[in-house]
Enzyme design. Structure first.
Site, PDB file in Angstrom:
ATOM      1  N   THR A 133       0.814  -1.217   0.000  1.00  0.00           N
ATOM      2  CA  THR A 133       0.000   0.000   0.000  1.00  0.00           C
ATOM      3  C   THR A 133       0.844   1.262   0.000  1.00  0.00           C
ATOM      4  O   THR A 133       1.983   1.256   0.487  1.00  0.00           O
ATOM      5  CB  THR A 133      -0.911  -0.016   1.249  1.00  0.00           C
ATOM      6  N   ASP A 134       0.252   2.352  -0.475  1.00  0.00           N
ATOM      7  CA  ASP A 134       0.952   3.651  -0.419  1.00  0.00           C
ATOM      8  C   ASP A 134       1.033   4.183   1.018  1.00  0.00           C
ATOM      9  O   ASP A 134       1.815   5.091   1.304  1.00  0.00           O
ATOM     10  CB  ASP A 134       0.263   4.682  -1.331  1.00  0.00           C
ATOM     11  N   GLU A 135       0.219   3.599   1.927  1.00  0.00           N
ATOM     12  CA  GLU A 135       0.175   4.133   3.297  1.00  0.00           C
ATOM     13  C   GLU A 135       1.493   3.939   4.036  1.00  0.00           C
ATOM     14  O   GLU A 135       1.724   4.581   5.061  1.00  0.00           O
ATOM     15  CB  GLU A 135      -0.971   3.474   4.089  1.00  0.00           C
ATOM     16  N   TYR A 159      -2.197  -0.544  10.934  1.00  0.00           N
ATOM     17  CA  TYR A 159      -2.292  -1.211   9.624  1.00  0.00           C
ATOM     18  C   TYR A 159      -1.061  -0.916   8.771  1.00  0.00           C
ATOM     19  O   TYR A 159      -0.391  -1.829   8.280  1.00  0.00           O
ATOM     20  CB  TYR A 159      -3.559  -0.760   8.883  1.00  0.00           C
ATOM     21  N   LYS A 163       1.954  -3.381   7.389  1.00  0.00           N
ATOM     22  CA  LYS A 163       2.254  -3.571   5.963  1.00  0.00           C
ATOM     23  C   LYS A 163       3.710  -3.183   5.678  1.00  0.00           C
ATOM     24  O   LYS A 163       4.400  -3.845   4.900  1.00  0.00           O
ATOM     25  CB  LYS A 163       1.305  -2.740   5.092  1.00  0.00           C
TER      26      LYS A 163
HETATM   27  P1  NAD Z   1      -9.685  -7.434   1.814  1.00  0.00           P
HETATM   28  O1  NAD Z   1      -9.721  -7.166   3.287  1.00  0.00           O
HETATM   29  O2  NAD Z   1     -10.890  -7.194   0.995  1.00  0.00           O
HETATM   30  O3  NAD Z   1      -9.252  -8.950   1.558  1.00  0.00           O
HETATM   31  C1  NAD Z   1      -8.248  -9.596   2.301  1.00  0.00           C
HETATM   32  C2  NAD Z   1      -8.417 -11.096   2.101  1.00  0.00           C
HETATM   33  O4  NAD Z   1      -7.359 -11.743   2.834  1.00  0.00           O
HETATM   34  C3  NAD Z   1      -9.737 -11.633   2.650  1.00  0.00           C
HETATM   35  O5  NAD Z   1     -10.313 -12.502   1.714  1.00  0.00           O
HETATM   36  C4  NAD Z   1      -9.338 -12.371   3.917  1.00  0.00           C
HETATM   37  O6  NAD Z   1     -10.181 -13.470   4.223  1.00  0.00           O
HETATM   38  C5  NAD Z   1      -7.936 -12.830   3.566  1.00  0.00           C
HETATM   39  N1  NAD Z   1      -7.103 -13.066   4.747  1.00  0.00           N
HETATM   40  C6  NAD Z   1      -6.978 -12.293   5.846  1.00  0.00           C
HETATM   41  N2  NAD Z   1      -6.121 -12.853   6.720  1.00  0.00           N
HETATM   42  C7  NAD Z   1      -5.692 -14.009   6.145  1.00  0.00           C
HETATM   43  C8  NAD Z   1      -4.786 -15.024   6.548  1.00  0.00           C
HETATM   44  N3  NAD Z   1      -4.156 -14.970   7.727  1.00  0.00           N
HETATM   45  N4  NAD Z   1      -4.563 -16.056   5.718  1.00  0.00           N
HETATM   46  C9  NAD Z   1      -5.216 -16.139   4.527  1.00  0.00           C
HETATM   47  N5  NAD Z   1      -6.087 -15.220   4.107  1.00  0.00           N
HETATM   48  C10 NAD Z   1      -6.318 -14.154   4.905  1.00  0.00           C
HETATM   49  O7  NAD Z   1      -8.449  -6.600   1.286  1.00  0.00           O
HETATM   50  P2  NAD Z   1      -8.208  -5.935  -0.149  1.00  0.00           P
HETATM   51  O8  NAD Z   1      -8.742  -4.558  -0.110  1.00  0.00           O
HETATM   52  O9  NAD Z   1      -8.624  -6.866  -1.198  1.00  0.00           O
HETATM   53  O10 NAD Z   1      -6.617  -5.811  -0.119  1.00  0.00           O
HETATM   54  C11 NAD Z   1      -5.807  -6.877  -0.611  1.00  0.00           C
HETATM   55  C12 NAD Z   1      -4.352  -6.498  -0.431  1.00  0.00           C
HETATM   56  O11 NAD Z   1      -4.075  -5.302  -1.127  1.00  0.00           O
HETATM   57  C13 NAD Z   1      -3.956  -6.241   1.026  1.00  0.00           C
HETATM   58  O12 NAD Z   1      -2.662  -6.758   1.219  1.00  0.00           O
HETATM   59  C14 NAD Z   1      -3.948  -4.719   1.140  1.00  0.00           C
HETATM   60  O13 NAD Z   1      -3.027  -4.302   2.116  1.00  0.00           O
HETATM   61  C15 NAD Z   1      -3.503  -4.342  -0.245  1.00  0.00           C
HETATM   62  N6  NAD Z   1      -3.971  -3.008  -0.722  1.00  0.00           N
HETATM   63  C16 NAD Z   1      -5.307  -2.701  -0.661  1.00  0.00           C
HETATM   64  C17 NAD Z   1      -5.734  -1.474  -1.168  1.00  0.00           C
HETATM   65  C18 NAD Z   1      -7.184  -1.063  -1.139  1.00  0.00           C
HETATM   66  O14 NAD Z   1      -7.492   0.107  -1.424  1.00  0.00           O
HETATM   67  N7  NAD Z   1      -8.118  -1.949  -0.821  1.00  0.00           N
HETATM   68  C19 NAD Z   1      -4.793  -0.578  -1.726  1.00  0.00           C
HETATM   69  C20 NAD Z   1      -3.447  -0.941  -1.747  1.00  0.00           C
HETATM   70  C21 NAD Z   1      -3.055  -2.170  -1.260  1.00  0.00           C
HETATM   71  O1  DAU Z   2      -4.167   3.915   0.433  1.00  0.00           O
HETATM   72  C1  DAU Z   2      -4.381   2.539   0.265  1.00  0.00           C
HETATM   73  C2  DAU Z   2      -5.235   2.030   1.394  1.00  0.00           C
HETATM   74  O2  DAU Z   2      -6.548   2.506   1.145  1.00  0.00           O
HETATM   75  C3  DAU Z   2      -5.236   0.519   1.542  1.00  0.00           C
HETATM   76  O3  DAU Z   2      -3.944   0.095   1.882  1.00  0.00           O
HETATM   77  C4  DAU Z   2      -6.225   0.073   2.621  1.00  0.00           C
HETATM   78  O4  DAU Z   2      -6.289  -1.336   2.671  1.00  0.00           O
HETATM   79  C5  DAU Z   2      -7.585   0.623   2.256  1.00  0.00           C
HETATM   80  O5  DAU Z   2      -8.513   0.304   3.280  1.00  0.00           O
HETATM   81  C6  DAU Z   2      -7.527   2.145   2.076  1.00  0.00           C
HETATM   82  O6  DAU Z   2      -7.269   2.811   3.338  1.00  0.00           O
HETATM   83  P1  DAU Z   2      -8.053   4.145   3.729  1.00  0.00           P
HETATM   84  O7  DAU Z   2      -8.020   4.310   5.189  1.00  0.00           O
HETATM   85  O8  DAU Z   2      -7.585   5.286   2.888  1.00  0.00           O
HETATM   86  O9  DAU Z   2      -9.529   3.726   3.195  1.00  0.00           O
HETATM   87  P2  DAU Z   2     -10.991   3.957   3.804  1.00  0.00           P
HETATM   88  O10 DAU Z   2     -11.959   3.625   2.729  1.00  0.00           O
HETATM   89  O11 DAU Z   2     -11.149   3.290   5.129  1.00  0.00           O
HETATM   90  O12 DAU Z   2     -11.024   5.527   4.027  1.00  0.00           O
HETATM   91  C7  DAU Z   2     -10.822   6.430   2.957  1.00  0.00           C
HETATM   92  C8  DAU Z   2     -10.860   7.826   3.521  1.00  0.00           C
HETATM   93  O13 DAU Z   2     -12.203   8.105   3.936  1.00  0.00           O
HETATM   94  C9  DAU Z   2      -9.990   8.009   4.751  1.00  0.00           C
HETATM   95  O14 DAU Z   2      -9.436   9.317   4.733  1.00  0.00           O
HETATM   96  C10 DAU Z   2     -10.963   7.874   5.912  1.00  0.00           C
HETATM   97  C11 DAU Z   2     -12.267   8.419   5.335  1.00  0.00           C
HETATM   98  N1  DAU Z   2     -13.503   7.792   5.849  1.00  0.00           N
HETATM   99  C12 DAU Z   2     -13.606   6.443   5.864  1.00  0.00           C
HETATM  100  C13 DAU Z   2     -14.739   5.823   6.349  1.00  0.00           C
HETATM  101  C14 DAU Z   2     -14.842   4.318   6.388  1.00  0.00           C
HETATM  102  C15 DAU Z   2     -14.563   8.606   6.285  1.00  0.00           C
HETATM  103  O15 DAU Z   2     -14.467   9.850   6.237  1.00  0.00           O
HETATM  104  N2  DAU Z   2     -15.673   7.993   6.760  1.00  0.00           N
HETATM  105  C16 DAU Z   2     -15.825   6.636   6.837  1.00  0.00           C
HETATM  106  O16 DAU Z   2     -16.870   6.133   7.310  1.00  0.00           O
END
Ligand code: NAD
Ligand code: DAU
Length: 353
Positions: A133-135, A159, A163
């Protein structure tokens, strides 16, 4: 030969598998622990597809993973499995440490053992791609340049710290043992099958349910948004063309403040699904307590993956968000299936208690 996808029942993992099998016939072995975020409904269209094998498994299970790697002759791994929700990491960091750090470590150990035993040519072509992630780079000032791959790691939430740790482990396994690993650091994804705890699906779901659209703090926090299919394409391209040991930043060149994102969703819903009693969904927007330690801005410079690999996002935020809202409108059954039980407990704990 086949590829192993971990976390393939989650949001990005399931999109990745569906995309992969729509483009080629190389089988996918999918291991997922099926936490609250893992959902096999996402892969219902593959129920009788022989190219997809699902095993319910924790990435920490070294012994079973090692056996699966050998039995399926795995040639590449894409590691999506993680705890992924920042707010949950603030309420309870333990699972994040366990899966994102210890789990990645155990998975890497299984990779190291398996990879050491491969023939020389297979060793050279093997790949371990870690999805991150970019975080990990921390929070940017308003005028600061977007994150590049050489930015210092500065994670702020449990989180992002977990990561960042996993990224360091992956890097160390490449540097020390020669494991052919790559890391991708991507910005905020959105699109089909995203669990409605994250901002975009939560806002669509609450709008339709007639409940408040919670905006943390002043809503001026900025994220870069990428349509999930573009992320999946980028991962496929890095797997194929990426240089081993390298990191690639992936982003949508679409920086938006949270309030703007939610207002855009309301505008689309006002047109596509007007409220029965009239008025705008914007009336449901509610400012709530800010997230502790909330990062103010993320932005990605995706120049490296563009120059070296030729990847560019194809979807703009305007087109991607419209597709996303339409997908949720057309898939209310999926939403209903995932928003029961444990989901309601989370909403109660985080927004109401
Ligand atoms: P998600 O939470 O939707 O999915 C995660 C999956 O991993 C789930 O299916 C869960 O059951 C599985 N999981 C959790 N713990 C596990 C374990 N111990 N063993 C096996 N499986 C397990 O997450 P996502 O949004 O699909 O993100 C996927 C990956 O991409 C993550 O590594 C996240 O950090 C990264 N990522 C997500 C975003 C985003 O915006 N969603 C952006 C950048 C990077
Ligand atoms: O940047 C990549 C990341 O983006 C991934 O690594 C994470 O897995 C993914 O969950 C996401 O993280 P964020 O914290 O940015 O996503 P989220 O959707 O939870 O929140 C997006 C923004 O919106 C953040 O600034 C918090 C705000 N937010 C979120 C929720 C759930 C609100 O204002 N209200 C809300 O109810």
């Amino acid at each position: 030969m086949c590829i192993l996808v971990t976390g393939g029942a989650g949001f990005i993992g399931s999109n990745f598998i569906l995309e992969w099998l729509s483009l080629c016939d190389e089988p996918v072995l999918n291991i997922d622990k099926l936490t609250y975020a893992g959902n096999l409904y996402n892969l219902a269209s593959l129920a009788i597809d022989q190219r997809h094998t699902f095993v319910k498994l924790d990435i920490s299970d070294y012994t079973v993973i090692l056996k699966l790697l050998a039995d399926h002759k795995v040639r590449a791994v894409v590691n999506f499995a993680a705890e992924s929700h920042v707010d949950r990491s603030i309420h309870g960091p333990e699972d994040f440490i366990q899966t994102n750090i210890v789990g990645t470590f155990r998975l890497l150990e299984a990779m190291r053992t398996y990879w050491k035993g491969l023939a020389d040519s297979e060793k050279t072509s093997f790949r371990f791609l870690h999805v991150s992630t970019d975080e990990v780079y921390g929070s940017l000032g308003v005028d600061a340049p977007p994150f590049r791959e050489d930015n210092r790691y500065n994670p702020n939430s449990p989180y992002s710290a977990s990561k960042a740790s996993s990224d360091h482990l992956v890097h160390a396994y490449h540097h020390t043992y020669g494991l052919p690993a790559l890391i991708t650091n991507c910005s905020n994804n959105y699109g089909p099958y995203q669990f409605p705890e994250k901002l975009i699906p939560l806002s669509i779901h609450n709008a339709l349910a007639g409940t408040p659209l919670p905006i943390y703090g002043d809503g001026q926090q900025i994220r870069d948004w990428l349509y999930v299919k573009d992320h999946c394409t980028a991962i496929q391209m890095v797997l194929k063309y990426g240089r081993v040991g390298e990191t690639y930043n992936i982003g949508g060149a679409a920086e938006k403040a949270n309030l703007e994102v939610v207002r855009t969703i309301c505008d689309i819903l006002d047109k596509e699904n007007p409220k029965a009693g009239g008025g705008s969904y914007k009336e449901q927007i509610a400012f709530v307590k800010d997230r502790p330690g909330h990062d103010r801005r993320y932005a990605i410079d995706h120049g490296k993956i563009g120059r070296e690999i030729g990847w560019e996002p194809t979807e703009s935020f305007t087109t991607g968000i419209r597709k996303t809202v339409r997908w949720y409108l057309a898939n209310q059954k999926w939403v209903a299936e995932v928003t029961s039980g444990a989901y309601l407990e989370w909403i109660e704990k985080h927004y109401i208690a």
